[in-house]
Design a protein around this motif. Structure first.
Motif, PDB file in Angstrom:
ATOM      1  N   GLU A   1       0.852  -1.192   0.000  1.00 47.21           N
ATOM      2  CA  GLU A   1       0.000   0.000   0.000  1.00 47.21           C
ATOM      3  C   GLU A   1       0.885   1.239   0.000  1.00 47.21           C
ATOM      4  O   GLU A   1       1.819   1.346   0.808  1.00 47.21           O
ATOM      5  N   LEU A   2       0.623   2.169  -0.904  1.00 52.24           N
ATOM      6  CA  LEU A   2       1.393   3.402  -0.958  1.00 52.24           C
ATOM      7  C   LEU A   2       1.015   4.295   0.217  1.00 52.24           C
ATOM      8  O   LEU A   2      -0.163   4.555   0.470  1.00 52.24           O
ATOM      9  N   THR A   3       2.029   4.767   0.936  1.00 56.98           N
ATOM     10  CA  THR A   3       1.812   5.639   2.081  1.00 56.98           C
ATOM     11  C   THR A   3       1.086   6.915   1.657  1.00 56.98           C
ATOM     12  O   THR A   3       1.435   7.537   0.654  1.00 56.98           O
ATOM     13  N   GLY A   4       0.088   7.289   2.438  1.00 57.50           N
ATOM     14  CA  GLY A   4      -0.658   8.505   2.130  1.00 57.50           C
ATOM     15  C   GLY A   4      -1.686   8.340   1.050  1.00 57.50           C
ATOM     16  O   GLY A   4      -2.386   9.295   0.710  1.00 57.50           O
ATOM     17  N   SER A   5      -1.817   7.122   0.505  1.00 62.11           N
ATOM     18  CA  SER A   5      -2.788   6.920  -0.569  1.00 62.11           C
ATOM     19  C   SER A   5      -4.169   6.575  -0.021  1.00 62.11           C
ATOM     20  O   SER A   5      -5.158   6.608  -0.753  1.00 62.11           O
TER      21      SER A   5
ATOM     22  N   THR B   1      -2.607   0.481  -4.299  1.00 64.25           N
ATOM     23  CA  THR B   1      -1.656  -0.585  -4.010  1.00 64.25           C
ATOM     24  C   THR B   1      -0.753  -0.804  -5.213  1.00 64.25           C
ATOM     25  O   THR B   1      -1.107  -0.496  -6.355  1.00 64.25           O
ATOM     26  N   VAL B   2       0.430  -1.318  -4.929  1.00 63.49           N
ATOM     27  CA  VAL B   2       1.357  -1.761  -5.951  1.00 63.49           C
ATOM     28  C   VAL B   2       1.387  -3.284  -5.854  1.00 63.49           C
ATOM     29  O   VAL B   2       1.673  -3.830  -4.791  1.00 63.49           O
ATOM     30  N   ASN B   3       1.074  -3.954  -6.940  1.00 67.57           N
ATOM     31  CA  ASN B   3       0.991  -5.402  -6.940  1.00 67.57           C
ATOM     32  C   ASN B   3       2.058  -5.986  -7.862  1.00 67.57           C
ATOM     33  O   ASN B   3       2.204  -5.545  -8.997  1.00 67.57           O
ATOM     34  N   PHE B   4       2.792  -6.974  -7.374  1.00 69.85           N
ATOM     35  CA  PHE B   4       3.762  -7.689  -8.190  1.00 69.85           C
ATOM     36  C   PHE B   4       3.419  -9.170  -8.173  1.00 69.85           C
ATOM     37  O   PHE B   4       3.023  -9.710  -7.138  1.00 69.85           O
ATOM     38  N   ALA B   5       3.581  -9.829  -9.307  1.00 67.56           N
ATOM     39  CA  ALA B   5       3.360 -11.268  -9.380  1.00 67.56           C
ATOM     40  C   ALA B   5       4.310 -11.869 -10.399  1.00 67.56           C
ATOM     41  O   ALA B   5       4.789 -11.186 -11.308  1.00 67.56           O
ATOM     42  N   THR B   6       4.596 -13.137 -10.221  1.00 64.57           N
ATOM     43  CA  THR B   6       5.407 -13.844 -11.197  1.00 64.57           C
ATOM     44  C   THR B   6       4.947 -15.284 -11.245  1.00 64.57           C
ATOM     45  O   THR B   6       4.395 -15.806 -10.280  1.00 64.57           O
ATOM     46  N   GLY B   7       5.135 -15.909 -12.402  1.00 67.34           N
ATOM     47  CA  GLY B   7       4.745 -17.302 -12.574  1.00 67.34           C
ATOM     48  C   GLY B   7       5.947 -18.162 -12.875  1.00 67.34           C
ATOM     49  O   GLY B   7       6.909 -17.713 -13.504  1.00 67.34           O
TER      50      GLY B   7
END
Length: 251
Positions: free
Chosen positions: A104-108, A121-127
């Motif tokens: 979660e981005l601070t202050g968002s 939010t910033v979401n990262f995923a990998t397969g």
């Protein structure tokens, strides 16, 4: 899930270790036994094997370049170090075939109206099975339930196939992260303006009909499914703001 202020919320390596995701993979040859030929190696095909459990995840081609979980999630760490974000969750599906981490981005986290919140939010995923590229994305949502959190995880607009250049593209995406928090503030200001704009049910109905079926907004003879449900949501959904453009947008 990671609590605010915890070690896991501030460090990618700690978060991955807690979620049992601090592992990589190895590509091993595909072998088969075939009659008079004995054991034969299948050309240009490899099994993706977890380094920690030696569990096979899937079979991929020779062009596949796997990305360790820590490398795929690393672009978030500078945001954690600067206090611009905190990790809120990490997990996997399919025995580790798909892995994600979310911050979660601070202050968002802002209220559009009291009790009606939005965060980025910033979401990262990998397969590790060839079906999900290393992916990342931003998302905004109204904080309603765990299902909306799950929806954020799936909103991954940036994707990089598992080829030799994927690590370079991860570094490029990291440069985009810093601009997102300001973008969220601008969006919040816009949304607050929408709470002050009036929108009656007649106008909302016409707009929804036009969105769902071009030309139906001004032609009541065209049958359009889903309109009644959207009007219902405009009045009864969590955080509903009936009679406003903000309420219409959320519906």
């Amino acid at each position: 899930r990671f609590e605010a202020g915890s070690a896991e919320s501030q460090d990618v390596a700690t978060a991955l270790a807690t979620a049992k995701l601090n592992w990589g993979t190895t590509l091993k040859p595909v072998l088969f036994e075939g009659g008079e030929f004995g054991v034969t190696e299948l050309a240009d095909r490899f099994v993706v094997v977890r380094d920690d459990t030696q569990a096979p995840l899937d079979v991929v081609g020779s062009s596949f370049t796997d990305v360790r979980n820590d490398a795929a999630m690393a672009p978030i760490q500078p945001l954690l170090d600067s206090g611009e974000a905190r990790l809120i969750s990490a997990g996997y599906t399919g025995s580790g075939r798909h892995v994600y981490i979310q911050a979660e981005l601070t202050g968002s986290h802002v209220d559009i109206v009291p009790g009606d919140s939005m965060l980025t939010t910033v979401n990262f995923a990998t397969g590790h099975d060839g079906t999900l590229p290393t992916s990342a994305g931003f998302s905004r949502t109204r904080v309603v339930c765990w299902n909306t959190m799950q929806a954020m995880i799936k909103s991954l607009a940036w994707r990089s196939r598992h080829t030799s250049g994927t690590h370079d593209r991860l570094r490029e995406f990291a440069l985009e992260l810093h601009a997102q928090r300001e973008s969220n503030r601008e969006a919040a200001d816009l949304f607050r303006q929408l709470t002050r704009k009036k929108l009656n049910d007649r106008a909302l109905t016409a707009y929804v009909r036009e969105v769902l079926s071009a030309g139906a907004g001004q032609d009541d003879t065209i049958k359009v499914k889903g309109v009644d449900r959207i009007l219902e949501l405009a009045h009864e959904a969590p955080g509903a703001q009936p009679g406003t453009m903000w309420g219409g947008l959320n519906a």
